[in-house]
Design a protein around this motif. Structure first.
Motif, PDB file in Angstrom:
ATOM      1  N   GLY A 101     -49.538 -51.796 -13.219  1.00 57.46           N
ATOM      2  CA  GLY A 101     -49.774 -53.431 -13.743  1.00 57.46           C
ATOM      3  C   GLY A 101     -48.942 -54.264 -12.392  1.00 57.46           C
ATOM      4  N   PRO A 102     -48.282 -54.794 -12.757  1.00 56.09           N
ATOM      5  CA  PRO A 102     -46.823 -55.962 -12.979  1.00 56.09           C
ATOM      6  C   PRO A 102     -46.388 -55.411 -11.256  1.00 56.09           C
ATOM      7  CG  PRO A 102     -45.977 -55.831 -14.637  1.00 56.09           C
ATOM      8  CD  PRO A 102     -47.945 -55.195 -14.903  1.00 56.09           C
ATOM      9  N   ASN A 103     -46.479 -53.206 -11.553  1.00 59.02           N
ATOM     10  CA  ASN A 103     -45.475 -52.978 -10.497  1.00 59.02           C
ATOM     11  C   ASN A 103     -46.640 -52.320  -9.439  1.00 59.02           C
ATOM     12  OD1 ASN A 103     -42.442 -52.889 -11.432  1.00 59.02           O
ATOM     13  ND2 ASN A 103     -43.523 -52.408 -13.497  1.00 59.02           N
TER      14      ASN A 103
ATOM     15  N   VAL B 190     -34.044 -59.903  -9.511  1.00 55.33           N
ATOM     16  CA  VAL B 190     -35.279 -60.658 -10.912  1.00 55.33           C
ATOM     17  C   VAL B 190     -34.103 -61.266 -11.690  1.00 55.33           C
ATOM     18  CG1 VAL B 190     -35.952 -60.006 -13.409  1.00 55.33           C
ATOM     19  CG2 VAL B 190     -36.015 -57.671 -11.299  1.00 55.33           C
ATOM     20  N   GLY B 191     -34.629 -62.931 -11.156  1.00 53.25           N
ATOM     21  CA  GLY B 191     -33.537 -63.760 -11.701  1.00 53.25           C
ATOM     22  C   GLY B 191     -32.420 -63.695 -11.022  1.00 53.25           C
ATOM     23  N   GLN B 192     -32.114 -64.447 -11.804  1.00 60.32           N
ATOM     24  CA  GLN B 192     -30.362 -64.273 -10.961  1.00 60.32           C
ATOM     25  C   GLN B 192     -29.653 -62.199 -11.153  1.00 60.32           C
ATOM     26  OE1 GLN B 192     -27.802 -67.539 -11.785  1.00 60.32           O
ATOM     27  NE2 GLN B 192     -29.231 -68.441 -11.836  1.00 60.32           N
ATOM     28  N   THR B 193     -29.838 -61.675 -11.701  1.00 56.78           N
ATOM     29  CA  THR B 193     -29.924 -60.299 -12.255  1.00 56.78           C
ATOM     30  C   THR B 193     -30.145 -59.402 -10.889  1.00 56.78           C
ATOM     31  OG1 THR B 193     -30.044 -60.384 -13.913  1.00 56.78           O
ATOM     32  CG2 THR B 193     -29.450 -58.124 -12.820  1.00 56.78           C
ATOM     33  N   PHE B 194     -29.324 -58.761 -10.173  1.00 57.80           N
ATOM     34  CA  PHE B 194     -29.194 -57.880  -9.113  1.00 57.80           C
ATOM     35  C   PHE B 194     -29.127 -56.658  -9.233  1.00 57.80           C
ATOM     36  CE2 PHE B 194     -27.965 -61.581  -6.822  1.00 57.80           C
ATOM     37  CZ  PHE B 194     -29.132 -60.802  -5.873  1.00 57.80           C
TER      38      PHE B 194
ATOM     39  N   ALA C  91     -15.420 -62.563 -20.063  1.00 56.66           N
ATOM     40  CA  ALA C  91     -16.499 -61.521 -19.048  1.00 56.66           C
ATOM     41  C   ALA C  91     -16.671 -62.859 -17.568  1.00 56.66           C
ATOM     42  CB  ALA C  91     -17.268 -60.924 -19.409  1.00 56.66           C
ATOM     43  N   GLU C  92     -16.457 -62.463 -16.060  1.00 56.43           N
ATOM     44  CA  GLU C  92     -16.491 -63.402 -15.065  1.00 56.43           C
ATOM     45  C   GLU C  92     -17.676 -62.534 -14.495  1.00 56.43           C
ATOM     46  OE1 GLU C  92     -13.017 -65.270 -13.332  1.00 56.43           O
ATOM     47  OE2 GLU C  92     -12.252 -63.291 -14.560  1.00 56.43           O
ATOM     48  N   LEU C  93     -17.482 -61.199 -14.664  1.00 56.53           N
ATOM     49  CA  LEU C  93     -19.270 -60.244 -14.240  1.00 56.53           C
ATOM     50  C   LEU C  93     -19.561 -59.130 -15.550  1.00 56.53           C
ATOM     51  CD1 LEU C  93     -20.001 -59.104 -11.497  1.00 56.53           C
ATOM     52  CD2 LEU C  93     -18.480 -57.778 -11.405  1.00 56.53           C
ATOM     53  N   VAL C  94     -20.902 -59.251 -15.286  1.00 60.10           N
ATOM     54  CA  VAL C  94     -21.905 -58.348 -16.321  1.00 60.10           C
ATOM     55  C   VAL C  94     -22.000 -56.770 -15.940  1.00 60.10           C
ATOM     56  CG1 VAL C  94     -22.894 -58.257 -18.370  1.00 60.10           C
ATOM     57  CG2 VAL C  94     -21.185 -60.274 -18.297  1.00 60.10           C
ATOM     58  N   VAL C  95     -21.818 -55.912 -15.534  1.00 58.84           N
ATOM     59  CA  VAL C  95     -22.599 -54.775 -14.908  1.00 58.84           C
ATOM     60  C   VAL C  95     -23.572 -54.257 -16.166  1.00 58.84           C
ATOM     61  CG1 VAL C  95     -22.184 -52.856 -13.559  1.00 58.84           C
ATOM     62  CG2 VAL C  95     -20.881 -54.632 -12.807  1.00 58.84           C
ATOM     63  N   CYS C  96     -24.511 -53.492 -16.195  1.00 58.89           N
ATOM     64  CA  CYS C  96     -25.600 -52.540 -16.835  1.00 58.89           C
ATOM     65  C   CYS C  96     -25.464 -51.711 -16.335  1.00 58.89           C
ATOM     66  CB  CYS C  96     -26.649 -52.730 -17.612  1.00 58.89           C
ATOM     67  SG  CYS C  96     -27.505 -52.598 -18.410  1.00 58.89           S
ATOM     68  N   LEU C  97     -24.232 -50.400 -16.941  1.00 53.67           N
ATOM     69  CA  LEU C  97     -24.718 -49.022 -16.354  1.00 53.67           C
ATOM     70  C   LEU C  97     -25.831 -48.660 -17.276  1.00 53.67           C
ATOM     71  CD1 LEU C  97     -23.443 -46.859 -15.217  1.00 53.67           C
ATOM     72  CD2 LEU C  97     -22.076 -46.463 -16.624  1.00 53.67           C
ATOM     73  N   SER C  98     -27.095 -48.213 -16.403  1.00 55.34           N
ATOM     74  CA  SER C  98     -28.310 -47.759 -17.512  1.00 55.34           C
ATOM     75  C   SER C  98     -28.956 -46.698 -16.603  1.00 55.34           C
ATOM     76  CB  SER C  98     -29.395 -49.212 -16.392  1.00 55.34           C
ATOM     77  OG  SER C  98     -30.563 -48.927 -17.089  1.00 55.34           O
ATOM     78  N   HIS C  99     -29.487 -46.140 -18.208  1.00 55.24           N
ATOM     79  CA  HIS C  99     -30.496 -45.412 -17.706  1.00 55.24           C
ATOM     80  C   HIS C  99     -32.387 -45.243 -18.425  1.00 55.24           C
ATOM     81  CE1 HIS C  99     -30.264 -40.937 -16.437  1.00 55.24           C
ATOM     82  NE2 HIS C  99     -31.764 -40.792 -16.862  1.00 55.24           N
ATOM     83  N   ASN C 100     -32.209 -46.651 -18.145  1.00 57.84           N
ATOM     84  CA  ASN C 100     -33.952 -46.434 -18.392  1.00 57.84           C
ATOM     85  C   ASN C 100     -34.620 -45.971 -17.564  1.00 57.84           C
ATOM     86  OD1 ASN C 100     -33.215 -48.341 -20.505  1.00 57.84           O
ATOM     87  ND2 ASN C 100     -32.783 -50.360 -19.696  1.00 57.84           N
ATOM     88  N   GLY C 101     -34.056 -46.249 -16.575  1.00 62.07           N
ATOM     89  CA  GLY C 101     -35.866 -45.936 -15.099  1.00 62.07           C
ATOM     90  C   GLY C 101     -36.025 -47.727 -14.790  1.00 62.07           C
TER      91      GLY C 101
ATOM     92  N   LYS D 160     -36.062 -53.635 -14.978  1.00 58.44           N
ATOM     93  CA  LYS D 160     -36.416 -54.759 -14.010  1.00 58.44           C
ATOM     94  C   LYS D 160     -37.006 -55.808 -15.720  1.00 58.44           C
ATOM     95  CE  LYS D 160     -39.729 -55.169 -10.792  1.00 58.44           C
ATOM     96  NZ  LYS D 160     -40.499 -54.581  -9.710  1.00 58.44           N
ATOM     97  N   LYS D 161     -37.817 -54.954 -16.520  1.00 60.44           N
ATOM     98  CA  LYS D 161     -38.116 -56.686 -17.425  1.00 60.44           C
ATOM     99  C   LYS D 161     -37.081 -56.741 -18.069  1.00 60.44           C
ATOM    100  CE  LYS D 161     -41.369 -56.797 -21.089  1.00 60.44           C
ATOM    101  NZ  LYS D 161     -42.336 -55.365 -22.408  1.00 60.44           N
ATOM    102  N   MET D 162     -36.551 -55.995 -18.509  1.00 56.98           N
ATOM    103  CA  MET D 162     -35.278 -56.089 -19.067  1.00 56.98           C
ATOM    104  C   MET D 162     -34.445 -57.363 -18.082  1.00 56.98           C
ATOM    105  SD  MET D 162     -31.914 -53.519 -20.696  1.00 56.98           S
ATOM    106  CE  MET D 162     -31.082 -53.517 -19.040  1.00 56.98           C
ATOM    107  N   ALA D 163     -34.353 -57.737 -17.713  1.00 60.45           N
ATOM    108  CA  ALA D 163     -33.251 -57.929 -16.417  1.00 60.45           C
ATOM    109  C   ALA D 163     -34.739 -59.470 -16.583  1.00 60.45           C
ATOM    110  CB  ALA D 163     -33.616 -57.759 -14.998  1.00 60.45           C
TER     111      ALA D 163
END
Length: 565
Positions: free
Chosen positions: A76-78, A315-319, A273-283, A288-291
């Motif tokens: 797909g897109p990836n 992805v957008g403004q998310t790294f 919150a001035e900085l939002v970090v997601c600690l993820s185990h999505n894969g 990328k899609k969630m971002a």
């Protein structure tokens, strides 16, 4: 005036150009082989916030070898996007020289020869040295663990995760999230989590009965670092009850829950919150899609798919940062946060070359204490290998071929099925195979090796179901892992086809005959998610097989024909 997004892109480009992303400098040292600890740790401190990320350690306390995949198919897109770029293509993409340390760390080519030159990687005492060095430079750096930590070794199995809890407590992380940890069983998980001196996070861990957030796991935690109010939101593996036995943790439900993630982001932003970090185990692809769906996340620290990328993906403004697995890498992320917004980023993926980075003696002692009661069992040599034994790849790895051969031989089966898991260290030709090595690729809490009869029709259903988990073009329907490994049977797969139409030309290898949908075949496998599965443990099956072989040799595996990759 430069926009926030443009500034982020410019700062990323500059960091890549001048080597702040980690590989520009030390990859050019290959000719002199003059790699030093100072070079690995060198970092031009930036901004006012530092994050340290480790993930998917899989209970590897001591240095190992670990070969990166030669095949990682994107759909797909990836398709053709990182992390679905491997080998020489990957090296060209990042300007990595053949034969360099980064070639060995990040790529599969010439692995055995480069392993002889560069040695082992990982070891939590070396990781500790790196973490201590970053903290010496930035004392209030946040250390975040992406999960798959309390699983994957002999000592972890026999201590029910306690060895890794003790070792990680020595590293002093600030937060972690979860996946394989839940296969210790919910009672043991609760016992361990209640004793943690740091945050256990998962905004998507819910009470299964009431469909409400589970009290034991907080969705997020605030930290004040560098004069910045930081929110770290946890994201546990979403597909736990599908990929792993639901009966081991019946109290919990999971899922991606991106609507709840958005609500949590909005909530922490509203709380300052001035900085939002997601600690993820999505894969990585799911992240990328969630971002692209959830707004307001600055950084996603990605885990589960074991990807190691020398630069973040925007992805957008998310790294999105991918930090590898098995203790092989540590990521340092420096951020410039001003006026309530992230204004710039620098990143370095630090490879843990065990012969270059000095061990932290305090952590070495702690590790030795965990391993001491088991050393005789761990170090017993069961056989030797003439093969490069590795696991990673969408369709087969030689460790998995060996496991399938053991199942067919020891369980007197026509066909073998082995799960497409990613964890497990590698061995190079000439290495002894110890009991620790065998457990490194088989250890889990439901390792019974079953023997049953399956019709050809049912086998196709199994293959189609797993194939859709991997090659569905929508990342939200990809449940992680690689394709189930098959011994004794060949097949053709077209990854571009829809669900139910990918698998064809199934063949019983020992006769060359087509698999008959109506006929029953004796199938041996392991890691069934069904409660009450009976059979010897897989590590005993593999050990018995290797003892009989003495020296392991394998025929080339060309039994899967891949179309559309």
């Amino acid at each position: 005036m430069i926009s926030r997004r443009d500034f982020l892109q410019v700062s990323m480009a500059a960091s890549a150009l001048y080597g702040a992303s980690g590989f520009g400098r030390w990859s050019r040292l290959a000719a002199q082989q003059a790699l030093t600890q100072d070079q690995l740790l060198q970092f031009d401190t930036y901004g006012n916030v530092s994050l340290i990320h480790v993930t998917d350690i899989h209970a590897q306390l001591v240095p190992i070898r670990f070969r990166e995949p030669s095949v990682n198919i994107g759909v797909g897109p990836n398709r053709g996007e990182v992390p679905h770029v491997t080998g020489a293509d990957f090296r060209r993409l990042y300007g990595i020289e053949d034969g360099s340390p980064s070639h060995y760390a990040l790529s599969s080519g010439d692995f055995a020869a480069l392993a002889q030159a560069y040695g082992r990687v990982g070891g939590l005492d070396r990781v500790s040295t790196v973490v201590n060095a970053i903290r010496a430079d930035r004392p209030d750096a946040l250390l975040l663990d992406g999960g798959d930590t309390w699983h994957g070794s002999y000592t972890c199995y026999h201590s029910e995760g306690q060895d890794m809890v003790n070792a990680m407590n020595g590293l002093k992380p600030d937060a972690m999230t979860f996946h394989w940890e839940f296969t210790l069983g919910s009672d043991r998980v609760q016992e361990l989590v209640q004793g943690l001196p740091f945050a256990a996070l998962g905004q998507n861990i819910f009470d299964a009965e009431w469909d409400e957030p589970a009290e034991l796991f907080k969705p997020y935690k605030f930290f004040e670092r560098g004069g910045v109010k930081i929110a770290v939101i946890g994201q546990a593996f979403p597909y736990m009850p599908i990929a792993n036995p639901r009966w081991m943790f019946p109290e919990y439900s999971f899922g991606i829950r991106d609507e709840n993630m958005q609500a949590m982001v909005d909530e922490v932003r509203a709380a300052g919150a001035e900085l939002v970090v997601c600690l993820s185990h999505n894969g990585f692809d799911v992240d990328k899609k969630m971002a692209s769906v959830v707004t307001g996340i600055d950084v996603i620290l990605s885990g589960h798919t074991h990807d190691a990328l020398p630069e973040p993906v925007q992805v957008g403004q998310t790294f999105i940062v991918a930090s590898g697995s098995n203790g092989k890498f540590v990521s340092r992320v420096d951020l410039d946060v001003r006026d309530g917004a992230m204004m710039g980023i620098r990143h370095k993926l630090i490879p843990i070359f065990s012969d270059v980075i000095a061990p932290d003696p305090v952590m070495t002692k702690l590790i030795e204490e965990q391993r001491a009661p088991h050393m005789d069992a761990l170090t017993e040599v069961i056989g030797t290998t003439e093969e490069l034994l590795y696991r990673r790849g969408n369709f087969n790895g030689t460790w998995d071929d060996l496991i399938c051969n053991a199942l067919i031989s020891e369980r007197e089966a026509d066909i073998a099925l082995s799960p497409g898991v990613r964890w497990g260290p590698s061995l190079i030709p000439g290495d002894p195979i110890t009991r620790e090595d065998i457990w490194g690729v088989t250890s889990m809490s439901y390792g019974e090796a079953y023997r049953s009869e399956m019709t050809g029709e049912f086998l196709k259903v199994v293959l189609e179901d797993v194939a859709d988990n991997i090659f569905n073009p929508d990342p939200y329907y990809q449940q992680g892992g690689d394709m189930v490994r098959v011994g004794g049977m060949g097949y053709r797969i077209d990854v571009t086809k829809p669900q139910g139409e990918r698998i064809s030309d199934m063949t019983l290898l020992k006769t060359g005959e087509a698999i008959d949908p109506a006929k029953s075949y004796v199938v041996a496998g392991w890691a069934s998610v069904n409660e009450g599965t009976e059979g010897p443990m897989i590590w005993d099956v593999v050990e018995d097989h290797i003892r009989k072989q003495g020296t392991v040799t394998l025929d080339p595996n060309n039994s899967v024909e891949v179309v559309g990759a």
